[in-house]
Design a protein around this motif. Structure first.
Motif, mmCIF file in Angstrom:
data_model
loop_
_atom_site.group_PDB
_atom_site.id
_atom_site.type_symbol
_atom_site.label_atom_id
_atom_site.label_comp_id
_atom_site.label_asym_id
_atom_site.label_seq_id
_atom_site.Cartn_x
_atom_site.Cartn_y
_atom_site.Cartn_z
ATOM 1 N N THR A 11 0.841 -1.190 0.000
ATOM 2 C CA THR A 11 0.000 0.000 0.000
ATOM 3 C C THR A 11 0.876 1.240 0.000
ATOM 4 O OG1 THR A 11 -1.742 -1.126 1.237
ATOM 5 C CG2 THR A 11 -1.782 1.270 1.277
ATOM 6 N N VAL A 12 0.504 2.216 -0.807
ATOM 7 C CA VAL A 12 1.174 3.512 -0.833
ATOM 8 C C VAL A 12 0.153 4.520 -0.317
ATOM 9 C CG1 VAL A 12 2.209 5.280 -2.295
ATOM 10 C CG2 VAL A 12 2.633 2.864 -2.764
ATOM 11 N N TYR A 13 0.537 5.279 0.700
ATOM 12 C CA TYR A 13 -0.404 6.216 1.313
ATOM 13 C C TYR A 13 0.304 7.488 1.745
ATOM 14 C CZ TYR A 13 1.584 4.779 5.737
ATOM 15 O OH TYR A 13 2.463 4.540 6.764
ATOM 16 N N ARG A 14 -0.490 8.515 1.969
ATOM 17 C CA ARG A 14 0.033 9.815 2.377
ATOM 18 C C ARG A 14 -0.218 10.023 3.864
ATOM 19 N NH1 ARG A 14 -1.166 15.470 -0.739
ATOM 20 N NH2 ARG A 14 0.350 16.697 0.413
ATOM 21 N N LYS A 15 0.846 10.374 4.585
ATOM 22 C CA LYS A 15 0.713 10.681 6.009
ATOM 23 C C LYS A 15 0.218 12.116 6.175
ATOM 24 C CE LYS A 15 3.758 7.437 8.224
ATOM 25 N NZ LYS A 15 4.690 7.251 9.320
ATOM 26 N N PRO A 16 -0.324 12.451 7.363
ATOM 27 C CA PRO A 16 -0.833 13.807 7.593
ATOM 28 C C PRO A 16 0.201 14.911 7.351
ATOM 29 C CG PRO A 16 -1.610 12.343 9.311
ATOM 30 C CD PRO A 16 -0.620 11.555 8.493
ATOM 31 N N ASP A 17 1.490 14.596 7.497
ATOM 32 C CA ASP A 17 2.521 15.619 7.275
ATOM 33 C C ASP A 17 2.818 15.846 5.791
ATOM 34 O OD1 ASP A 17 4.049 13.430 6.508
ATOM 35 O OD2 ASP A 17 5.544 13.673 8.090
ATOM 36 N N GLY A 18 2.116 15.101 4.907
ATOM 37 C CA GLY A 18 2.274 15.279 3.466
ATOM 38 C C GLY A 18 3.258 14.331 2.812
ATOM 39 N N THR A 19 3.993 13.543 3.590
ATOM 40 C CA THR A 19 4.943 12.593 3.010
ATOM 41 C C THR A 19 4.205 11.333 2.571
ATOM 42 O OG1 THR A 19 5.461 11.644 5.175
ATOM 43 C CG2 THR A 19 6.889 13.429 4.373
ATOM 44 N N TRP A 20 4.754 10.685 1.547
ATOM 45 C CA TRP A 20 4.187 9.435 1.038
ATOM 46 C C TRP A 20 5.011 8.260 1.535
ATOM 47 C CZ3 TRP A 20 -0.253 8.769 -1.801
ATOM 48 C CH2 TRP A 20 -0.881 9.931 -2.223
#
Length: 85
Positions: A11-20
């Protein structure tokens, strides 16, 4: 009976800080590993994001059928490659 965990999806996802990040799941749906990727979300995932993900594939595996989820993440099933491919 003991056995090694088998990787089954990525899975590729975005964290709340904007990093993937990329996350590797095993066949019991436990996290096997999680790493940041350099993709910043520019361009489409299929054209740009995948370039930053393939290096995290376990040796001997390939991925197929990336699917987009409502939360903005992408997930693909993993499968074993035949030797020599």
């Amino acid at each position: 009976m003991s056995r090694d965990a088998e990787p089954v999806s990525m899975t590729v996802y975005r964290k709340p800080d904007g990093t993937w990040w990329v996350r590797l799941w095993d066949d019991s749906f436990r996290i096997m590993g999680e790493w940041p990727i350099r993709w910043n979300g520019d361009g489409s995932f299929q054209q740009e994001g995948l370039n930053h993900v393939v290096r995290f594939l376990p040796e001997g595996y390939a991925c197929a059928n990336w699917e987009y989820a409502d939360d903005g993440s992408y997930t693909a099933l993993l499968y074993r490659r035949y030797p020599g491919f």
